[in-house]
Design a protein around this motif. Structure first.
Motif, PDB file in Angstrom:
ATOM      1  N   LEU A   1      -8.069   7.588  -1.327  1.00  0.00           N
ATOM      2  CA  LEU A   1      -6.997   8.559  -1.523  1.00  0.00           C
ATOM      3  C   LEU A   1      -6.900   8.947  -2.996  1.00  0.00           C
TER       4      LEU A   1
ATOM      5  N   VAL B   1      -4.512   7.199   7.769  1.00  0.00           N
ATOM      6  CA  VAL B   1      -3.239   7.483   7.097  1.00  0.00           C
ATOM      7  C   VAL B   1      -2.078   6.758   7.766  1.00  0.00           C
TER       8      VAL B   1
ATOM      9  N   VAL C   1       0.244  13.824   3.093  1.00  0.00           N
ATOM     10  CA  VAL C   1      -1.216  13.792   2.991  1.00  0.00           C
ATOM     11  C   VAL C   1      -1.818  14.959   3.776  1.00  0.00           C
TER      12      VAL C   1
ATOM     13  N   ARG D   1       4.380  10.231   5.528  1.00  0.00           N
ATOM     14  CA  ARG D   1       2.912  10.310   5.491  1.00  0.00           C
ATOM     15  C   ARG D   1       2.401  11.734   5.637  1.00  0.00           C
TER      16      ARG D   1
ATOM     17  N   TYR E   1      -0.728   3.507   6.245  1.00  0.00           N
ATOM     18  CA  TYR E   1      -0.094   3.431   4.925  1.00  0.00           C
ATOM     19  C   TYR E   1       1.278   2.767   4.969  1.00  0.00           C
TER      20      TYR E   1
ATOM     21  N   VAL F   1       0.466   4.380  -2.526  1.00  0.00           N
ATOM     22  CA  VAL F   1       0.238   5.780  -2.160  1.00  0.00           C
ATOM     23  C   VAL F   1       1.142   6.695  -2.990  1.00  0.00           C
ATOM     24  N   HIS F   2       2.388   6.310  -3.157  1.00  0.00           N
ATOM     25  CA  HIS F   2       3.319   7.161  -3.895  1.00  0.00           C
ATOM     26  C   HIS F   2       3.106   7.080  -5.403  1.00  0.00           C
TER      27      HIS F   2
ATOM     28  N   LEU G   1      -6.368   2.626  -0.794  1.00  0.00           N
ATOM     29  CA  LEU G   1      -5.971   3.383  -1.984  1.00  0.00           C
ATOM     30  C   LEU G   1      -7.133   4.050  -2.720  1.00  0.00           C
TER      31      LEU G   1
ATOM     32  N   THR H   1       0.831  -1.200   0.000  1.00  0.00           N
ATOM     33  CA  THR H   1       0.000   0.000   0.000  1.00  0.00           C
ATOM     34  C   THR H   1       0.868   1.255   0.000  1.00  0.00           C
TER      35      THR H   1
END
Length: 416
Positions: free
Chosen positions: A343, A369, A382, A379, A372, A306-307, A340, A302
Protein backbone atom coordinates in the motif's frame (compact mmCIF):
# COMPACT_ATOMS: atom_id res chain seq x y z
CA UNK A 1 -22.93 -4.52 37.74
CA UNK A 2 -21.16 -4.99 34.39
CA UNK A 3 -17.43 -5.17 34.92
CA UNK A 4 -17.41 -6.84 38.35
CA UNK A 5 -18.27 -10.52 37.76
CA UNK A 6 -18.15 -12.23 41.12
CA UNK A 7 -17.87 -9.04 43.18
CA UNK A 8 -15.35 -6.31 43.89
CA UNK A 9 -12.60 -6.23 46.50
CA UNK A 10 -13.25 -2.69 47.63
CA UNK A 11 -15.46 -0.45 49.72
CA UNK A 12 -19.02 0.45 48.78
CA UNK A 13 -17.92 4.04 48.08
CA UNK A 14 -15.18 2.93 45.69
CA UNK A 15 -17.55 0.40 44.09
CA UNK A 16 -20.04 3.18 43.32
CA UNK A 17 -17.26 5.31 41.85
CA UNK A 18 -16.05 2.31 39.85
CA UNK A 19 -19.54 1.95 38.41
CA UNK A 20 -19.39 5.56 37.24
CA UNK A 21 -15.97 4.94 35.69
CA UNK A 22 -17.36 1.95 33.79
CA UNK A 23 -20.22 4.04 32.43
CA UNK A 24 -17.77 6.59 31.06
CA UNK A 25 -15.15 4.15 29.81
CA UNK A 26 -17.47 1.62 28.20
CA UNK A 27 -19.50 4.43 26.64
CA UNK A 28 -16.37 6.20 25.25
CA UNK A 29 -17.29 9.35 27.16
CA UNK A 30 -14.93 12.01 28.45
CA UNK A 31 -13.85 12.11 32.09
CA UNK A 32 -12.95 8.45 32.54
CA UNK A 33 -9.44 9.20 33.81
CA UNK A 34 -10.74 11.68 36.38
CA UNK A 35 -13.39 9.19 37.49
CA UNK A 36 -10.68 6.59 37.97
CA UNK A 37 -8.68 9.00 40.11
CA UNK A 38 -11.76 9.30 42.32
CA UNK A 39 -11.79 5.52 42.63
CA UNK A 40 -8.15 5.63 43.72
CA UNK A 41 -8.89 8.34 46.25
CA UNK A 42 -11.64 6.22 47.81
CA UNK A 43 -9.51 3.04 47.85
CA UNK A 44 -5.83 3.29 46.87
CA UNK A 45 -5.42 -0.47 47.32
CA UNK A 46 -8.21 -1.56 44.97
CA UNK A 47 -6.21 -3.73 42.58
CA UNK A 48 -8.62 -3.65 39.63
CA UNK A 49 -8.87 0.14 39.83
CA UNK A 50 -5.11 0.51 39.72
CA UNK A 51 -4.83 -2.00 36.88
CA UNK A 52 -7.48 -0.11 34.89
CA UNK A 53 -5.33 3.02 35.17
CA UNK A 54 -2.33 1.13 33.83
CA UNK A 55 -4.45 -0.13 30.98
CA UNK A 56 -5.49 3.43 30.09
CA UNK A 57 -1.82 4.31 29.73
CA UNK A 58 -0.67 1.38 27.63
CA UNK A 59 -3.72 1.17 25.35
CA UNK A 60 -5.18 4.68 25.27
CA UNK A 61 -2.07 6.81 25.83
CA UNK A 62 -3.52 8.42 28.97
CA UNK A 63 -0.40 10.19 30.24
CA UNK A 64 -1.85 11.43 33.53
CA UNK A 65 -1.03 8.04 35.09
CA UNK A 66 2.31 6.24 35.37
CA UNK A 67 1.85 2.76 33.93
CA UNK A 68 4.66 1.11 35.89
CA UNK A 69 3.45 2.60 39.18
CA UNK A 70 -0.16 1.63 38.55
CA UNK A 71 0.70 -1.94 37.57
CA UNK A 72 2.94 -2.29 40.61
CA UNK A 73 0.15 -0.99 42.85
CA UNK A 74 -2.32 -3.38 41.20
CA UNK A 75 -0.07 -6.37 41.75
CA UNK A 76 0.27 -5.55 45.45
CA UNK A 77 -3.36 -4.47 45.88
CA UNK A 78 -6.39 -6.36 47.11
CA UNK A 79 -7.96 -8.83 44.66
CA UNK A 80 -10.03 -11.51 46.38
CA UNK A 81 -11.84 -12.78 43.30
CA UNK A 82 -10.51 -14.92 40.45
CA UNK A 83 -11.66 -12.44 37.80
CA UNK A 84 -9.84 -9.60 39.54
CA UNK A 85 -6.60 -11.56 39.70
CA UNK A 86 -6.98 -12.54 36.05
CA UNK A 87 -7.61 -8.93 35.03
CA UNK A 88 -4.60 -7.62 36.97
CA UNK A 89 -2.42 -10.34 35.45
CA UNK A 90 -3.55 -9.53 31.89
CA UNK A 91 -2.89 -5.82 32.40
CA UNK A 92 0.53 -6.58 33.83
CA UNK A 93 1.40 -8.77 30.85
CA UNK A 94 0.28 -6.01 28.49
CA UNK A 95 2.45 -3.44 30.26
CA UNK A 96 5.44 -5.79 30.39
CA UNK A 97 5.32 -7.43 26.96
CA UNK A 98 2.94 -5.39 24.80
CA UNK A 99 -0.61 -5.98 23.68
CA UNK A 100 0.03 -8.60 21.02
CA UNK A 101 2.08 -10.87 23.25
CA UNK A 102 -0.58 -10.47 25.93
CA UNK A 103 -3.47 -11.01 23.48
CA UNK A 104 -3.92 -14.75 24.21
CA UNK A 105 -4.21 -13.94 27.90
CA UNK A 106 -6.95 -11.38 27.21
CA UNK A 107 -8.84 -13.90 25.09
CA UNK A 108 -8.57 -16.47 27.90
CA UNK A 109 -9.68 -13.85 30.43
CA UNK A 110 -12.80 -13.04 28.46
CA UNK A 111 -13.55 -16.71 27.91
CA UNK A 112 -13.44 -17.26 31.67
CA UNK A 113 -15.10 -13.99 32.73
CA UNK A 114 -17.44 -12.79 29.96
CA UNK A 115 -19.21 -10.36 32.29
CA UNK A 116 -16.07 -8.22 32.51
CA UNK A 117 -16.84 -5.77 29.73
CA UNK A 118 -13.47 -4.01 29.89
CA UNK A 119 -11.94 -7.41 29.30
CA UNK A 120 -14.41 -7.88 26.46
CA UNK A 121 -13.37 -4.56 24.93
CA UNK A 122 -9.72 -5.62 24.86
CA UNK A 123 -10.49 -9.11 23.55
CA UNK A 124 -12.67 -7.71 20.76
CA UNK A 125 -10.01 -5.14 19.87
CA UNK A 126 -7.24 -7.70 19.46
CA UNK A 127 -9.47 -9.93 17.36
CA UNK A 128 -10.71 -7.15 15.09
CA UNK A 129 -7.17 -5.86 14.57
CA UNK A 130 -5.66 -9.30 14.05
CA UNK A 131 -6.08 -8.96 10.24
CA UNK A 132 -7.56 -12.48 10.21
CA UNK A 133 -10.62 -12.91 7.96
CA UNK A 134 -12.47 -14.96 10.58
CA UNK A 135 -12.16 -12.26 13.27
CA UNK A 136 -15.65 -10.68 12.87
CA UNK A 137 -17.40 -13.99 13.46
CA UNK A 138 -15.15 -14.68 16.44
CA UNK A 139 -16.13 -11.32 17.92
CA UNK A 140 -19.81 -12.03 17.22
CA UNK A 141 -19.55 -15.23 19.23
CA UNK A 142 -17.90 -13.41 22.13
CA UNK A 143 -20.66 -10.81 22.05
CA UNK A 144 -23.23 -13.59 22.35
CA UNK A 145 -21.40 -15.03 25.35
CA UNK A 146 -21.20 -11.65 27.09
CA UNK A 147 -24.86 -10.91 26.35
CA UNK A 148 -25.73 -14.17 28.08
CA UNK A 149 -23.63 -13.07 31.06
CA UNK A 150 -24.81 -9.47 31.51
CA UNK A 151 -27.95 -9.06 29.43
CA UNK A 152 -28.54 -6.17 27.03
CA UNK A 153 -25.80 -3.57 27.23
CA UNK A 154 -25.27 -0.66 24.81
CA UNK A 155 -21.64 -1.65 24.21
CA UNK A 156 -22.59 -5.16 23.12
CA UNK A 157 -25.62 -4.08 21.11
CA UNK A 158 -23.64 -1.35 19.38
CA UNK A 159 -20.80 -3.66 18.43
CA UNK A 160 -23.32 -6.20 17.15
CA UNK A 161 -24.80 -3.41 15.04
CA UNK A 162 -21.41 -2.58 13.60
CA UNK A 163 -20.82 -6.22 12.66
CA UNK A 164 -24.29 -6.40 11.10
CA UNK A 165 -23.73 -3.36 8.86
CA UNK A 166 -20.36 -4.80 7.79
CA UNK A 167 -22.24 -7.91 6.61
CA UNK A 168 -24.71 -5.71 4.70
CA UNK A 169 -27.54 -6.44 7.13
CA UNK A 170 -28.63 -2.83 7.47
CA UNK A 171 -32.05 -3.68 8.85
CA UNK A 172 -30.44 -5.70 11.64
CA UNK A 173 -27.88 -2.97 12.28
CA UNK A 174 -30.65 -0.38 12.50
CA UNK A 175 -32.58 -2.49 14.98
CA UNK A 176 -29.52 -3.02 17.20
CA UNK A 177 -28.48 0.63 17.05
CA UNK A 178 -32.01 1.72 17.91
CA UNK A 179 -32.10 -0.56 20.94
CA UNK A 180 -28.71 0.72 22.13
CA UNK A 181 -30.03 4.28 21.81
CA UNK A 182 -33.13 3.35 23.80
CA UNK A 183 -30.88 2.21 26.63
CA UNK A 184 -28.47 5.15 26.29
CA UNK A 185 -29.96 7.91 24.08
CA UNK A 186 -26.81 10.03 24.00
CA UNK A 187 -24.34 7.15 23.78
CA UNK A 188 -21.89 6.54 20.97
CA UNK A 189 -22.55 2.80 21.15
CA UNK A 190 -25.89 3.37 19.43
CA UNK A 191 -25.05 6.55 17.57
CA UNK A 192 -22.07 5.07 15.77
CA UNK A 193 -23.74 2.09 14.07
CA UNK A 194 -26.73 4.29 13.25
CA UNK A 195 -24.51 6.63 11.24
CA UNK A 196 -23.13 3.63 9.36
CA UNK A 197 -26.64 2.52 8.42
CA UNK A 198 -27.27 5.89 6.79
CA UNK A 199 -23.89 5.90 5.01
CA UNK A 200 -24.11 2.35 3.70
CA UNK A 201 -27.69 2.85 2.48
CA UNK A 202 -26.71 6.06 0.68
CA UNK A 203 -29.24 8.10 2.66
CA UNK A 204 -26.93 11.09 2.94
CA UNK A 205 -29.44 13.89 3.44
CA UNK A 206 -31.33 11.91 6.08
CA UNK A 207 -28.08 10.79 7.69
CA UNK A 208 -26.74 14.31 7.96
CA UNK A 209 -30.02 15.54 9.37
CA UNK A 210 -30.03 12.75 11.96
CA UNK A 211 -26.45 13.49 13.00
CA UNK A 212 -27.00 17.22 13.28
CA UNK A 213 -29.95 16.56 15.58
CA UNK A 214 -28.24 13.83 17.62
CA UNK A 215 -24.66 15.10 17.98
CA UNK A 216 -25.57 18.01 20.32
CA UNK A 217 -26.99 15.43 22.75
CA UNK A 218 -23.75 13.43 22.82
CA UNK A 219 -20.56 14.14 24.77
CA UNK A 220 -18.83 16.78 22.66
CA UNK A 221 -15.70 16.61 24.81
CA UNK A 222 -15.15 12.93 24.08
CA UNK A 223 -12.55 12.19 21.41
CA UNK A 224 -15.02 9.86 19.70
CA UNK A 225 -17.22 12.85 18.90
CA UNK A 226 -14.59 13.76 16.29
CA UNK A 227 -15.25 10.45 14.55
CA UNK A 228 -18.96 11.22 14.29
CA UNK A 229 -18.05 14.63 12.84
CA UNK A 230 -16.04 12.67 10.25
CA UNK A 231 -19.20 10.73 9.41
CA UNK A 232 -21.08 13.99 8.95
CA UNK A 233 -18.33 15.23 6.64
CA UNK A 234 -18.68 12.12 4.46
CA UNK A 235 -22.38 12.85 4.07
CA UNK A 236 -21.56 16.44 3.09
CA UNK A 237 -19.01 15.31 0.52
CA UNK A 238 -21.58 12.97 -0.99
CA UNK A 239 -24.13 15.79 -1.07
CA UNK A 240 -21.73 18.07 -2.97
CA UNK A 241 -20.89 20.41 -0.10
CA UNK A 242 -17.09 20.15 0.27
CA UNK A 243 -16.81 23.47 2.12
CA UNK A 244 -19.02 22.15 4.92
CA UNK A 245 -17.13 18.86 4.98
CA UNK A 246 -13.74 20.52 5.21
CA UNK A 247 -15.00 22.85 7.92
CA UNK A 248 -15.35 19.72 10.06
CA UNK A 249 -11.77 18.71 9.36
CA UNK A 250 -10.41 20.67 12.30
CA UNK A 251 -12.69 18.79 14.69
CA UNK A 252 -11.68 15.45 13.17
CA UNK A 253 -7.96 16.08 12.95
CA UNK A 254 -7.02 17.91 16.13
CA UNK A 255 -7.74 15.23 18.72
CA UNK A 256 -4.39 14.01 20.04
CA UNK A 257 -3.14 10.56 19.19
CA UNK A 258 -4.51 7.93 16.87
CA UNK A 259 -8.10 9.18 16.54
CA UNK A 260 -7.17 12.53 15.09
CA UNK A 261 -4.71 10.94 12.69
CA UNK A 262 -7.16 8.31 11.44
CA UNK A 263 -10.13 10.59 10.82
CA UNK A 264 -8.16 13.66 9.82
CA UNK A 265 -5.87 11.93 7.32
CA UNK A 266 -8.71 10.00 5.71
CA UNK A 267 -10.88 13.09 5.26
CA UNK A 268 -8.01 15.25 4.02
CA UNK A 269 -6.91 12.60 1.50
CA UNK A 270 -10.44 12.32 0.14
CA UNK A 271 -10.60 16.11 -0.16
CA UNK A 272 -7.38 16.09 -2.17
CA UNK A 273 -8.45 13.17 -4.37
CA UNK A 274 -11.59 15.00 -5.41
CA UNK A 275 -9.94 18.38 -5.95
CA UNK A 276 -11.39 20.19 -2.96
CA UNK A 277 -7.96 20.75 -1.40
CA UNK A 278 -4.69 21.22 -3.33
CA UNK A 279 -2.50 18.11 -3.24
CA UNK A 280 0.04 18.07 -0.43
CA UNK A 281 -1.72 20.77 1.58
CA UNK A 282 -4.19 21.04 4.44
CA UNK A 283 -6.76 23.76 5.17
CA UNK A 284 -4.76 24.47 8.33
CA UNK A 285 -1.92 22.89 10.18
CA UNK A 286 -2.49 19.37 11.45
CA UNK A 287 -0.79 18.05 14.61
CA UNK A 288 0.35 14.71 13.28
CA UNK A 289 4.12 15.13 13.16
CA UNK A 290 4.71 13.66 16.62
CA UNK A 291 2.29 10.80 16.04
CA UNK A 292 3.87 9.92 12.69
CA UNK A 293 7.36 10.10 14.19
CA UNK A 294 6.30 7.69 16.93
CA UNK A 295 5.03 5.25 14.28
CA UNK A 296 8.19 5.29 12.17
CA UNK A 297 9.65 2.30 14.01
CA UNK A 298 6.44 0.30 14.27
CA UNK A 299 2.67 0.58 14.46
CA UNK A 300 0.37 -0.90 17.11
CA UNK A 301 -2.09 -2.07 14.44
CA UNK A 302 -2.13 -2.41 10.68
CA UNK A 303 -5.23 -0.20 10.65
CA UNK A 304 -3.33 2.70 12.21
CA UNK A 305 -0.45 2.01 9.84
CA UNK A 306 -2.78 2.39 6.86
CA UNK A 307 -3.82 5.83 8.09
CA UNK A 308 -0.25 6.84 8.77
CA UNK A 309 0.35 6.13 5.07
CA UNK A 310 -2.67 8.24 4.13
CA UNK A 311 -1.28 11.09 6.25
CA UNK A 312 2.05 10.86 4.42
CA UNK A 313 0.24 10.78 1.08
CA UNK A 314 -1.84 13.82 2.03
CA UNK A 315 1.39 15.63 2.91
CA UNK A 316 2.81 14.75 -0.51
CA UNK A 317 5.69 12.95 1.23
CA UNK A 318 6.82 10.45 -1.40
CA UNK A 319 10.12 9.83 0.36
CA UNK A 320 8.30 9.15 3.62
CA UNK A 321 6.02 6.66 1.88
CA UNK A 322 8.94 4.86 0.31
CA UNK A 323 10.73 4.70 3.67
CA UNK A 324 7.60 3.23 5.21
CA UNK A 325 7.40 0.69 2.41
CA UNK A 326 10.82 -0.56 3.45
CA UNK A 327 10.53 -0.11 7.20
CA UNK A 328 7.06 -1.62 7.58
CA UNK A 329 8.32 -4.93 6.22
CA UNK A 330 9.88 -5.33 9.65
CA UNK A 331 6.85 -4.27 11.72
CA UNK A 332 5.54 -6.86 14.17
CA UNK A 333 1.86 -5.89 14.53
CA UNK A 334 -0.36 -8.58 12.99
CA UNK A 335 -0.43 -8.30 9.20
CA UNK A 336 1.62 -5.10 9.06
CA UNK A 337 4.70 -6.54 7.38
CA UNK A 338 2.53 -8.16 4.71
CA UNK A 339 -0.08 -5.47 4.11
CA UNK A 340 1.59 -2.09 4.60
CA UNK A 341 4.55 -2.22 2.16
CA UNK A 342 2.47 -2.70 -1.03
CA UNK A 343 0.00 0.00 0.00
CA UNK A 344 2.87 2.37 0.76
CA UNK A 345 4.34 1.70 -2.69
CA UNK A 346 0.96 2.24 -4.34
CA UNK A 347 0.42 5.57 -2.59
CA UNK A 348 3.97 6.66 -3.38
CA UNK A 349 3.34 5.92 -7.05
CA UNK A 350 0.06 7.85 -6.98
CA UNK A 351 1.54 10.91 -5.24
CA UNK A 352 4.55 10.96 -7.55
CA UNK A 353 2.29 10.95 -10.61
CA UNK A 354 2.93 7.37 -11.75
CA UNK A 355 -0.78 6.61 -11.80
CA UNK A 356 -0.45 3.60 -14.09
CA UNK A 357 1.77 1.85 -11.57
CA UNK A 358 -0.53 2.98 -8.77
CA UNK A 359 -3.46 1.30 -10.53
CA UNK A 360 -1.55 -1.97 -10.91
CA UNK A 361 -0.44 -1.97 -7.29
CA UNK A 362 -3.88 -1.05 -5.93
CA UNK A 363 -5.57 -3.74 -8.03
CA UNK A 364 -3.14 -6.31 -6.64
CA UNK A 365 -3.82 -5.09 -3.10
CA UNK A 366 -7.61 -4.98 -3.46
CA UNK A 367 -8.34 -8.58 -2.34
CA UNK A 368 -6.58 -7.92 0.96
CA UNK A 369 -8.08 -4.55 1.91
CA UNK A 370 -10.77 -6.13 4.09
CA UNK A 371 -8.01 -7.37 6.41
CA UNK A 372 -6.89 -3.84 7.31
CA UNK A 373 -9.45 -3.58 10.10
CA UNK A 374 -11.89 -0.77 10.76
CA UNK A 375 -15.16 -0.45 8.90
CA UNK A 376 -16.08 -0.74 5.24
CA UNK A 377 -16.63 3.02 5.14
CA UNK A 378 -13.10 3.60 6.43
CA UNK A 379 -11.53 1.10 4.03
CA UNK A 380 -13.45 2.54 1.06
CA UNK A 381 -10.81 5.28 0.82
CA UNK A 382 -8.55 2.72 -0.86
CA UNK A 383 -11.15 2.07 -3.56
CA UNK A 384 -11.65 5.84 -3.87
CA UNK A 385 -7.92 6.14 -4.57
CA UNK A 386 -8.04 3.34 -7.14
CA UNK A 387 -10.99 4.93 -8.95
CA UNK A 388 -9.22 8.27 -9.11
CA UNK A 389 -6.03 6.58 -10.35
CA UNK A 390 -8.05 4.85 -13.08
CA UNK A 391 -9.49 8.20 -14.16
CA UNK A 392 -6.10 9.92 -14.19
CA UNK A 393 -4.56 7.08 -16.19
CA UNK A 394 -7.25 7.33 -18.86
CA UNK A 395 -9.12 4.17 -17.85
CA UNK A 396 -12.35 6.10 -17.40
CA UNK A 397 -14.75 3.30 -18.33
CA UNK A 398 -13.19 1.01 -15.71
CA UNK A 399 -13.63 3.76 -13.14
CA UNK A 400 -17.24 4.28 -14.20
CA UNK A 401 -17.92 0.54 -13.97
CA UNK A 402 -16.59 0.49 -10.41
CA UNK A 403 -18.76 3.42 -9.45
CA UNK A 404 -21.84 1.73 -10.93
CA UNK A 405 -21.04 -1.48 -9.06
CA UNK A 406 -20.66 0.46 -5.84
CA UNK A 407 -24.13 1.92 -6.29
CA UNK A 408 -25.63 -1.39 -7.41
CA UNK A 409 -24.31 -3.28 -4.37
CA UNK A 410 -25.60 -0.68 -1.93
CA UNK A 411 -28.25 -2.38 0.19
CA UNK A 412 -31.55 -0.57 0.42
CA UNK A 413 -32.70 -0.40 4.03
CA UNK A 414 -34.63 2.71 5.04
CA UNK A 415 -33.09 3.84 8.33
CA UNK A 416 -36.36 5.26 9.66
Amino acid sequence: MSGDPGGLSTSSEAADLWSRYLHLQLGRRSGAAQALREVHRADPGFAVGRAAAGLLVVLAGEDSFDAAAEVSAARSGLARHDWERSFVSAVGSTADAGLWRAAPQWLDHHRSFPADLIGFQVAAFVLLHSTRPEAPEQVAERIRVSLDAVGEHPLLLGMSGMLAQERGDLAGAHRLASRALELDPSGFDGGHPMTHVFLESGEHAAGLSWLEEWLPTADGRAPFSGHLAWHAALHELALGDPDAALARHRQCATWPGAGGLVDGASLLWRGQLWGHVPSGTAPWGVPWADTLAALAGGVPTTFLGVHALLALAAAGDVDGLRRMAVDSAGFTAPGAAELLPPLAEALAAFVSGDVGRAVDLLLAEEPRVARYGGSHVQRAVVEDTLIEALVRSGRVEEAATRLRLRLDRRPVAPPA
